[in-house]
Motif scaffolding. Structure first.
Motif, PDB file in Angstrom:
ATOM      1  N   ILE A 262       0.873  -1.177   0.000  1.00  0.00           N
ATOM      2  CA  ILE A 262       0.000   0.000   0.000  1.00  0.00           C
ATOM      3  C   ILE A 262       0.906   1.221   0.000  1.00  0.00           C
ATOM      4  CG2 ILE A 262      -1.918   1.177   1.138  1.00  0.00           C
ATOM      5  CD1 ILE A 262      -2.477  -1.721   0.245  1.00  0.00           C
ATOM      6  N   THR A 263       0.764   2.084  -1.013  1.00  0.00           N
ATOM      7  CA  THR A 263       1.680   3.217  -1.154  1.00  0.00           C
ATOM      8  C   THR A 263       1.034   4.514  -0.661  1.00  0.00           C
ATOM      9  OG1 THR A 263       0.987   3.495  -3.466  1.00  0.00           O
ATOM     10  CG2 THR A 263       2.969   2.207  -3.060  1.00  0.00           C
ATOM     11  N   ARG A 264       1.876   5.349  -0.106  1.00  0.00           N
ATOM     12  CA  ARG A 264       1.454   6.630   0.458  1.00  0.00           C
ATOM     13  C   ARG A 264       0.740   7.474  -0.606  1.00  0.00           C
ATOM     14  NH1 ARG A 264       5.384  10.841   3.727  1.00  0.00           N
ATOM     15  NH2 ARG A 264       3.970  12.630   3.728  1.00  0.00           N
ATOM     16  N   GLU A 265      -0.355   8.103  -0.192  1.00  0.00           N
ATOM     17  CA  GLU A 265      -1.090   8.971  -1.116  1.00  0.00           C
ATOM     18  C   GLU A 265      -1.966   9.921  -0.316  1.00  0.00           C
ATOM     19  OE1 GLU A 265      -3.716   8.642  -5.208  1.00  0.00           O
ATOM     20  OE2 GLU A 265      -3.990   7.103  -3.680  1.00  0.00           O
ATOM     21  N   GLY A 266      -2.070  11.168  -0.815  1.00  0.00           N
ATOM     22  CA  GLY A 266      -2.954  12.141  -0.202  1.00  0.00           C
ATOM     23  C   GLY A 266      -2.412  12.654   1.117  1.00  0.00           C
ATOM     24  N   GLY A 267      -3.302  13.274   1.875  1.00  0.00           N
ATOM     25  CA  GLY A 267      -2.928  13.808   3.174  1.00  0.00           C
ATOM     26  C   GLY A 267      -3.135  12.781   4.272  1.00  0.00           C
ATOM     27  N   LEU A 268      -2.857  13.174   5.508  1.00  0.00           N
ATOM     28  CA  LEU A 268      -3.021  12.258   6.628  1.00  0.00           C
ATOM     29  C   LEU A 268      -4.467  11.786   6.759  1.00  0.00           C
ATOM     30  CD1 LEU A 268      -0.840  13.883   9.446  1.00  0.00           C
ATOM     31  CD2 LEU A 268      -0.257  11.953   7.970  1.00  0.00           C
ATOM     32  N   GLY A 269      -5.420  12.693   6.530  1.00  0.00           N
ATOM     33  CA  GLY A 269      -6.820  12.321   6.630  1.00  0.00           C
ATOM     34  C   GLY A 269      -7.194  11.229   5.651  1.00  0.00           C
ATOM     35  N   ASP A 270      -6.694  11.327   4.409  1.00  0.00           N
ATOM     36  CA  ASP A 270      -6.976  10.298   3.406  1.00  0.00           C
ATOM     37  C   ASP A 270      -6.474   8.938   3.869  1.00  0.00           C
ATOM     38  OD1 ASP A 270      -8.116  11.949   1.301  1.00  0.00           O
ATOM     39  OD2 ASP A 270      -6.120  12.803   1.084  1.00  0.00           O
ATOM     40  N   MET A 271      -5.234   8.909   4.374  1.00  0.00           N
ATOM     41  CA  MET A 271      -4.652   7.627   4.776  1.00  0.00           C
ATOM     42  C   MET A 271      -5.344   7.063   6.004  1.00  0.00           C
ATOM     43  SD  MET A 271      -0.622   8.264   3.837  1.00  0.00           S
ATOM     44  CE  MET A 271      -0.575  10.026   4.192  1.00  0.00           C
ATOM     45  N   LEU A 272      -5.684   7.913   6.972  1.00  0.00           N
ATOM     46  CA  LEU A 272      -6.410   7.441   8.143  1.00  0.00           C
ATOM     47  C   LEU A 272      -7.764   6.848   7.753  1.00  0.00           C
ATOM     48  CD1 LEU A 272      -5.589  10.447  10.496  1.00  0.00           C
ATOM     49  CD2 LEU A 272      -4.881   8.070  10.892  1.00  0.00           C
ATOM     50  N   MET A 273      -8.431   7.467   6.793  1.00  0.00           N
ATOM     51  CA  MET A 273      -9.731   6.988   6.341  1.00  0.00           C
ATOM     52  C   MET A 273      -9.607   5.648   5.619  1.00  0.00           C
ATOM     53  SD  MET A 273     -12.557   9.117   4.118  1.00  0.00           S
ATOM     54  CE  MET A 273     -11.658   9.169   2.580  1.00  0.00           C
ATOM     55  N   MET A 274      -8.537   5.492   4.822  1.00  0.00           N
ATOM     56  CA  MET A 274      -8.378   4.303   3.997  1.00  0.00           C
ATOM     57  C   MET A 274      -7.756   3.117   4.742  1.00  0.00           C
ATOM     58  SD  MET A 274      -9.655   4.845   1.035  1.00  0.00           S
ATOM     59  CE  MET A 274     -10.809   6.216   1.069  1.00  0.00           C
ATOM     60  N   LEU A 275      -7.185   3.362   5.914  1.00  0.00           N
ATOM     61  CA  LEU A 275      -6.592   2.249   6.669  1.00  0.00           C
ATOM     62  C   LEU A 275      -7.623   1.184   7.019  1.00  0.00           C
ATOM     63  CD1 LEU A 275      -4.074   4.111   9.014  1.00  0.00           C
ATOM     64  CD2 LEU A 275      -3.504   2.352   7.322  1.00  0.00           C
ATOM     65  N   ARG A 276      -8.912   1.527   6.996  1.00  0.00           N
ATOM     66  CA  ARG A 276      -9.963   0.543   7.288  1.00  0.00           C
ATOM     67  C   ARG A 276      -9.916  -0.642   6.326  1.00  0.00           C
ATOM     68  NH1 ARG A 276     -14.647   3.412   7.752  1.00  0.00           N
ATOM     69  NH2 ARG A 276     -13.452   5.348   7.744  1.00  0.00           N
ATOM     70  N   PHE A 277      -9.339  -0.437   5.133  1.00  0.00           N
ATOM     71  CA  PHE A 277      -9.336  -1.499   4.128  1.00  0.00           C
ATOM     72  C   PHE A 277      -8.144  -2.447   4.251  1.00  0.00           C
ATOM     73  CE2 PHE A 277     -11.760   1.994   2.149  1.00  0.00           C
ATOM     74  CZ  PHE A 277     -12.946   1.308   1.891  1.00  0.00           C
ATOM     75  N   VAL A 278      -7.134  -2.058   5.005  1.00  0.00           N
ATOM     76  CA  VAL A 278      -5.933  -2.889   5.113  1.00  0.00           C
ATOM     77  C   VAL A 278      -6.240  -4.240   5.764  1.00  0.00           C
ATOM     78  CG1 VAL A 278      -3.635  -3.006   6.142  1.00  0.00           C
ATOM     79  CG2 VAL A 278      -4.400  -0.892   5.055  1.00  0.00           C
ATOM     80  N   PRO A 279      -7.026  -4.304   6.856  1.00  0.00           N
ATOM     81  CA  PRO A 279      -7.335  -5.620   7.428  1.00  0.00           C
ATOM     82  C   PRO A 279      -8.081  -6.540   6.463  1.00  0.00           C
ATOM     83  CG  PRO A 279      -7.883  -3.872   8.983  1.00  0.00           C
ATOM     84  CD  PRO A 279      -7.591  -3.209   7.676  1.00  0.00           C
TER      85      PRO A 279
END
Length: 531
Positions: A262-279
């Motif tokens: 999973i590669t870094r993209e967007g701001g911190l808010g974007d990544m915090l929101m998208m971390l739900r999909f990692v599990p």
């Protein structure tokens, strides 16, 4: 033996790009005269604050080449990366004074002022330009942006319609109309305008990406995420080979033995929101590696499903597929985990929660975390303009001062934190942020709060992902992430939105916030009770 002119000019241009304007001027002043030398010398003069010399040479070259790009545009490209804004503005004003009927000079100065947030000044300059040519394409579009920045959506809409009457094939104007209509929350009309822009330039990735954001704002998620993939065609957006992108996975996909980066993209808010999909990927058997800023590493490691987290200063590990954060919803949309892990999917470090507890107010009063400003980025004009619209002056939150049973805790960082030097009368803010090192510390503070009140920032996403009740104070022209016409969020069931009824007007938002806090009418919590 003298240095050949071509070599000298290449050297001077390199010096200009590096911001060494005086050195470049010394090189150019000994070169044989000519148009190329004169243009570069004008840029060097501008960087040395030799305003009138720069303006004279720029105007002479612009007059000699009326159909070409105005050379002052190149001056801006050279000065602004080195924060020479004052010099650039002074030269543009001198150029405009010398060539007042060259409408390009109005456009350049108006655009620069607009980028710096000086909207009223920009509007006056652009109005002078439109008085010379009422249907001028660039000037009209810039003026419409001025109107939108000030919440004058009807005026901007009418102007863009007028411009389109004279330039019906201007994809830029159709796209700007679509952007204005989306900000005005007239999303159906916005999608129609996007369609007209794309009919003219169907392969323009920027237009396709803007279209995607409007689709997402309307809740048409599958279409929006598909369209958003066009962003990869923008320069510099996709750093790894496109052939290795994670495809849309089938419902029965088995990723055992496969690795996904999973590669870094967007701001911190974007990544915090998208971390739900990692599990979800880990549950399908994948070995998951995550590239993210250092400030997020502790939170990501505690998710327990990531093999390795690293920042972008280190080379990525070997992998079968890679996927930017904001492509995860598309890749997983057919799977059972298409909505991602339920809130809370992020948690604070228990030892840090204990460490930060003494920094918070004691007693039975409501502990309210407060964020009133975003991350100001004056070097990125579009982000800087958005930040001005989403942020609330601390003085506008004066009605919170002295509310019975309410203890305010600052979670504010960055330039907006300096507003605490002049707080509203009677307001008391607990401020632990000076000692905060990273997002892990902030998460530990949030874990000790009853509710987080925030404008549209990464803190709202962090608190939302942790299950803490969140009240989002949102601007009228809200981000796609918060959809349109809703006071709740499908991303965070523990978040409630109080949105401006009129652009730029926060008074009613603050009144509704005070009513909610006074009545203890808070969003539900998805966490255990505070320690």
């Amino acid at each position: 033996m003298s240095v050949p002119t071509d070599t000298a000019l290449a050297h001077a241009l390199d010096l200009l790009r590096r911001g060494q304007f005086a050195h470049a001027r010394a090189v150019l002043e000994v070169c044989p005269p000519g148009p190329r030398v004169e243009i570069l010398l004008a840029h060097a003069h501008a960087g040395c604050n030799r305003v009138h010399e720069a303006a004279r040479l720029l105007c002479r070259q612009a007059h000699a080449n009326p159909g070409a790009r105005h050379p002052a545009r190149d001056m801006l490209d050279l000065l602004l990366p080195h924060d020479r804004v004052e010099e650039a503005e002074a030269v543009l004003r001198a150029v405009r004074q010398r060539a007042g009927r060259d409408i390009r000079t109005h456009d350049m100065l108006g655009e620069l002022l607009l980028q710096r947030g000086r909207t009223a000044e920009a509007q006056a300059v652009l109005a002078d330009g439109l008085s010379l040519s009422p249907a001028q394409l660039t000037t009209g579009n810039l003026m419409a942006v001025c109107f939108m920045e000030q919440g004058e959506f009807a005026a901007g809409h009418d102007l863009l319609r007028y411009i389109l009457n004279h330039h019906p094939d201007s994809a830029m104007t159709h796209a700007n109309l679509a952007h204005l209509l989306a900000a005005w929350n007239r999303t159906d009309a916005a999608l129609e305008a996007h369609g007209r822009a794309l009919a003219l330039r169907p392969d323009d990735p920027q237009l396709r990406m803007n279209h995607a954001l409007t689709l997402l704002k309307t809740g048409r998620m599958d279409e929006g995420w598909d369209e958003y993939e066009w962003r990869h065609r923008l320069p510099g957006r996709l750093r790894l080979p496109s052939a290795g992108l994670l495809p849309v996975l089938e419902p029965d996909a088995d990723l055992r033995g496969r690795s996904v980066l999973i590669t870094r993209e967007g701001g911190l808010g974007d990544m915090l929101m998208m971390l739900r999909f990692v599990p979800v990927l880990a549950d399908m058997g994948a070995r998951v590696y995550v590239q993210a800023p250092l400030t997020l590493h502790g939170l990501i490691r505690r998710m327990g499903c990531v093999r390795r987290v690293f920042d972008d200063r280190r080379p990525p590990p070997a992998h079968d597929w890679h996927c930017p954060f904001l492509s995860l919803p598309r890749a997983l949309r057919r799977t059972a985990g298409h909505a991602g892990r339920s809130v809370p999917y992020l948690r604070a470090e228990p030892a840090l929660v204990q460490y930060w507890a003494p920094f918070l107010p004691t007693g039975n009063g409501l502990r309210v975390g407060l964020v009133w400003g975003g991350a100001s980025r004056p070097d990125v004009p579009a982000a800087h303009a958005m930040d001005r619209r989403r942020s609330i002056p601390l003085r506008a939150l004066a009605p919170l001062a002295g509310m019975a049973g309410v203890n305010l805790v600052s979670l504010q960082m960055g330039t907006y934190a300096t507003q605490m030097r002049d707080m509203p009368a009677g307001m008391r803010l607990y401020d632990p942020m000076e000692s905060v090192r990273d997002t892990d510390d902030t998460a530990a503070l949030i874990a000790g709060l009853d509710v987080v009140v925030s404008v549209d920032t990464a803190i709202a996403h962090l608190a939302g992902a942790m299950g803490c009740p969140v009240i989002l104070l949102d601007r009228f022209d809200n981000c796609w992430r918060w959809l349109s016409g809703r006071t709740d969020s499908p991303w965070y069931p523990n978040l409630r939105i109080i949105r401006q009824l009129r652009a730029g007007q926060w008074d009613d938002v603050v009144r509704r916030l005070c009513s909610m806090l006074a009545a203890r009418d808070l969003p539900p919590s998805a966490t255990t009770a505070r320690p």
